[in-house]
Write a protein that holds these residues in place. Structure first.
Motif, PDB file in Angstrom:
ATOM      1  N   GLU A  22      -2.623   6.037  -4.125  1.00  0.00           N
ATOM      2  CA  GLU A  22      -3.954   4.534  -4.326  1.00  0.00           C
ATOM      3  C   GLU A  22      -4.420   4.742  -5.785  1.00  0.00           C
ATOM      4  N   THR A  23      -5.854   5.725  -5.862  1.00  0.00           N
ATOM      5  CA  THR A  23      -6.358   6.455  -6.532  1.00  0.00           C
ATOM      6  C   THR A  23      -5.569   6.015  -8.124  1.00  0.00           C
ATOM      7  N   SER A  24      -4.709   6.003  -8.568  1.00  0.00           N
ATOM      8  CA  SER A  24      -3.655   5.980  -9.964  1.00  0.00           C
ATOM      9  C   SER A  24      -3.319   4.212  -9.731  1.00  0.00           C
ATOM     10  N   GLN A  25      -3.596   3.737  -8.868  1.00  0.00           N
ATOM     11  CA  GLN A  25      -2.899   2.468  -8.910  1.00  0.00           C
ATOM     12  C   GLN A  25      -5.022   1.463  -9.357  1.00  0.00           C
ATOM     13  N   HIS A  26      -5.592   1.801  -8.414  1.00  0.00           N
ATOM     14  CA  HIS A  26      -7.418   1.275  -9.487  1.00  0.00           C
ATOM     15  C   HIS A  26      -7.055   1.438 -10.554  1.00  0.00           C
ATOM     16  N   VAL A  27      -6.917   3.017 -10.901  1.00  0.00           N
ATOM     17  CA  VAL A  27      -7.219   3.240 -12.323  1.00  0.00           C
ATOM     18  C   VAL A  27      -6.581   2.484 -13.588  1.00  0.00           C
ATOM     19  N   THR A  28      -4.883   2.677 -13.078  1.00  0.00           N
ATOM     20  CA  THR A  28      -4.308   1.658 -13.716  1.00  0.00           C
ATOM     21  C   THR A  28      -4.644   0.478 -13.961  1.00  0.00           C
ATOM     22  N   ASN A  29      -5.511  -0.099 -13.082  1.00  0.00           N
ATOM     23  CA  ASN A  29      -5.407  -1.579 -13.018  1.00  0.00           C
ATOM     24  C   ASN A  29      -7.151  -1.620 -13.803  1.00  0.00           C
ATOM     25  N   ALA A  30      -7.871  -1.180 -14.087  1.00  0.00           N
ATOM     26  CA  ALA A  30      -9.006  -1.279 -14.610  1.00  0.00           C
ATOM     27  C   ALA A  30      -8.659  -0.622 -15.727  1.00  0.00           C
ATOM     28  N   LEU A  31      -7.104   0.323 -15.983  1.00  0.00           N
ATOM     29  CA  LEU A  31      -7.533   0.384 -17.528  1.00  0.00           C
ATOM     30  C   LEU A  31      -6.738  -0.884 -18.564  1.00  0.00           C
ATOM     31  N   PHE A  32      -6.166  -1.291 -18.129  1.00  0.00           N
ATOM     32  CA  PHE A  32      -4.649  -2.199 -18.616  1.00  0.00           C
ATOM     33  C   PHE A  32      -6.166  -3.720 -18.478  1.00  0.00           C
ATOM     34  N   GLY A  33      -7.025  -3.627 -17.314  1.00  0.00           N
ATOM     35  CA  GLY A  33      -8.050  -4.601 -17.203  1.00  0.00           C
ATOM     36  C   GLY A  33      -8.791  -4.851 -18.620  1.00  0.00           C
ATOM     37  N   ALA A  34      -9.647  -3.440 -18.790  1.00  0.00           N
ATOM     38  CA  ALA A  34     -10.673  -3.094 -19.870  1.00  0.00           C
ATOM     39  C   ALA A  34      -9.904  -3.711 -20.954  1.00  0.00           C
ATOM     40  N   THR A  44      -1.814  -0.969  -4.911  1.00  0.00           N
ATOM     41  CA  THR A  44      -1.471   0.282  -3.574  1.00  0.00           C
ATOM     42  C   THR A  44       0.072   0.711  -3.246  1.00  0.00           C
ATOM     43  N   MET A  45       0.017   1.182  -2.717  1.00  0.00           N
ATOM     44  CA  MET A  45       1.918   1.218  -2.734  1.00  0.00           C
ATOM     45  C   MET A  45       2.247   1.299  -1.499  1.00  0.00           C
ATOM     46  N   ASN A  46       0.834   0.483  -0.426  1.00  0.00           N
ATOM     47  CA  ASN A  46       1.576   0.242   0.570  1.00  0.00           C
ATOM     48  C   ASN A  46       2.330   1.621   1.356  1.00  0.00           C
ATOM     49  N   ASN A  47       1.711   2.765   1.867  1.00  0.00           N
ATOM     50  CA  ASN A  47       1.982   4.181   1.468  1.00  0.00           C
ATOM     51  C   ASN A  47       2.486   3.861   3.933  1.00  0.00           C
ATOM     52  N   LEU A  48       3.912   3.718   4.550  1.00  0.00           N
ATOM     53  CA  LEU A  48       4.124   3.369   5.606  1.00  0.00           C
ATOM     54  C   LEU A  48       4.495   4.397   6.805  1.00  0.00           C
ATOM     55  N   THR A  49       4.504   5.047   7.071  1.00  0.00           N
ATOM     56  CA  THR A  49       5.032   6.734   7.982  1.00  0.00           C
ATOM     57  C   THR A  49       5.245   5.721   9.189  1.00  0.00           C
ATOM     58  N   PHE A  50       6.372   6.850  10.222  1.00  0.00           N
ATOM     59  CA  PHE A  50       6.271   6.280  11.209  1.00  0.00           C
ATOM     60  C   PHE A  50       7.484   7.604  12.080  1.00  0.00           C
ATOM     61  N   GLY A  51       7.279   7.922  13.406  1.00  0.00           N
ATOM     62  CA  GLY A  51       7.912   8.915  13.506  1.00  0.00           C
ATOM     63  C   GLY A  51       7.567   9.201  14.409  1.00  0.00           C
ATOM     64  N   ASN A  52       8.256  10.379  15.260  1.00  0.00           N
ATOM     65  CA  ASN A  52       8.581  11.137  17.414  1.00  0.00           C
ATOM     66  C   ASN A  52       8.343  12.589  16.463  1.00  0.00           C
ATOM     67  N   ARG A  53       8.927  12.880  17.544  1.00  0.00           N
ATOM     68  CA  ARG A  53       9.291  14.956  17.677  1.00  0.00           C
ATOM     69  C   ARG A  53      10.436  14.552  16.773  1.00  0.00           C
ATOM     70  N   ARG A  54      11.505  13.936  16.983  1.00  0.00           N
ATOM     71  CA  ARG A  54      12.490  13.765  16.307  1.00  0.00           C
ATOM     72  C   ARG A  54      12.944  13.430  15.055  1.00  0.00           C
ATOM     73  N   TYR A  55      12.302  12.137  14.649  1.00  0.00           N
ATOM     74  CA  TYR A  55      11.762  11.544  13.872  1.00  0.00           C
ATOM     75  C   TYR A  55      10.578  11.472  12.828  1.00  0.00           C
ATOM     76  N   THR A  84       5.300  -0.876  -9.682  1.00  0.00           N
ATOM     77  CA  THR A  84       4.646  -0.819 -10.879  1.00  0.00           C
ATOM     78  C   THR A  84       3.650   0.807 -10.614  1.00  0.00           C
ATOM     79  N   HIS A  85       3.396   0.827 -12.220  1.00  0.00           N
ATOM     80  CA  HIS A  85       2.917   1.894 -12.526  1.00  0.00           C
ATOM     81  C   HIS A  85       2.843   2.974 -11.722  1.00  0.00           C
ATOM     82  N   MET A  86       3.201   3.148 -10.602  1.00  0.00           N
ATOM     83  CA  MET A  86       3.695   4.564  -9.825  1.00  0.00           C
ATOM     84  C   MET A  86       4.889   3.793  -9.241  1.00  0.00           C
ATOM     85  N   THR A  87       6.230   4.193  -9.938  1.00  0.00           N
ATOM     86  CA  THR A  87       7.695   3.546  -9.603  1.00  0.00           C
ATOM     87  C   THR A  87       8.772   4.937  -9.359  1.00  0.00           C
ATOM     88  N   ASN A  88       8.059   6.146  -8.708  1.00  0.00           N
ATOM     89  CA  ASN A  88       9.089   6.919  -8.719  1.00  0.00           C
ATOM     90  C   ASN A  88       9.813   7.080  -7.226  1.00  0.00           C
TER      91      ASN A  88
END
Length: 202
Positions: A22-34, A44-55, A84-88
């Motif tokens: 997340e922070t890396s996204q804002h830093v990259t936006n700031a640098l390209f904008g400047a 943002t990377m829209n980090n979505l997690t879900f699970g229970n005891r098994r999954y 973009t920016h974080m593409t792994n």
């Protein structure tokens, strides 16, 4: 050179979670904008997690790339449905996701026309709906839920994102940018990604 005590140089016991995604996204936006090179990406990377005891499952969800200008001064439009920016990372194929986890991918599409407008328009964002077939905990770690990514050089802003939960009784709950909840079997999470900004006056 980063001053002591700022967000990018925290000291114990400051929270440092999500610096990578997340922070890396804002830093990259700031640098390209400047530099005047590129409008804001979704931020943002829209980090979505879900699970229970098994999954347990974790995914990041793409939007589009922003419009910008090359060193030659020639502009370029953005691309829809890419990280973009974080593409792994890349999303799991629907067939594999549904085979390995008790979920159903109801919908995943590019939201046509959602990117920021301008002389060069940004790429479009996405919308993703996952229905749970078992009771699961679900969490979102994201940004740009109340302020859109900015356009540059007269280009239009993108759109804010949202994370919603569709309950079995038909109610729709809106989650905060960083939030968690429990979904029963049959309930769904609906994630709409924020969209990048356009470049230049139309």
């Amino acid at each position: 050179v980063i001053p002591d005590g700022c967000m990018l140089k925290p000291a114990y016991p400051a929270a440092v979670v999500a610096g990578n995604v997340e922070t890396s996204q804002h830093v990259t936006n700031a640098l390209f904008g400047a530099m005047g090179a590129m409008a804001n990406a979704q931020g943002t990377m829209n980090n979505l997690t879900f699970g229970n005891r098994r999954y347990q499952y974790y995914e990041t969800i793409c939007s589009g790339s922003p419009a910008g200008r090359m060193n030659s001064g020639r502009g370029f439009a953005g691309t829809s449905g890419v990280h973009t920016h974080m593409t792994n990372s890349r999303l799991t194929d629907p067939e594999v996701l549904e085979l390995r986890f008790p979920v159903l991918l109801e919908d995943f599409h590019i939201r046509e026309g959602s990117g920021g407008k301008g002389r060069w328009s940004a790429g479009d964002g996405t919308k993703r709906t996952i229905r749970f077939l078992e009771k699961m905990e679900c969490a979102i770690l994201s940004s740009h839920r109340n302020r859109p990514p900015q356009g540059l050089d007269g280009g239009g802003d993108g759109e804010v994102g949202s994370t919603k939960v569709r309950r079995n009784n038909g109610a729709i709950e809106v989650l905060k940018a960083c939030d968690q909840t429990v979904l029963d079997a049959g309930e769904a999470v609906i994630l709409t990604t924020p969209t990048p900004g356009g470049f230049g006056k139309a």
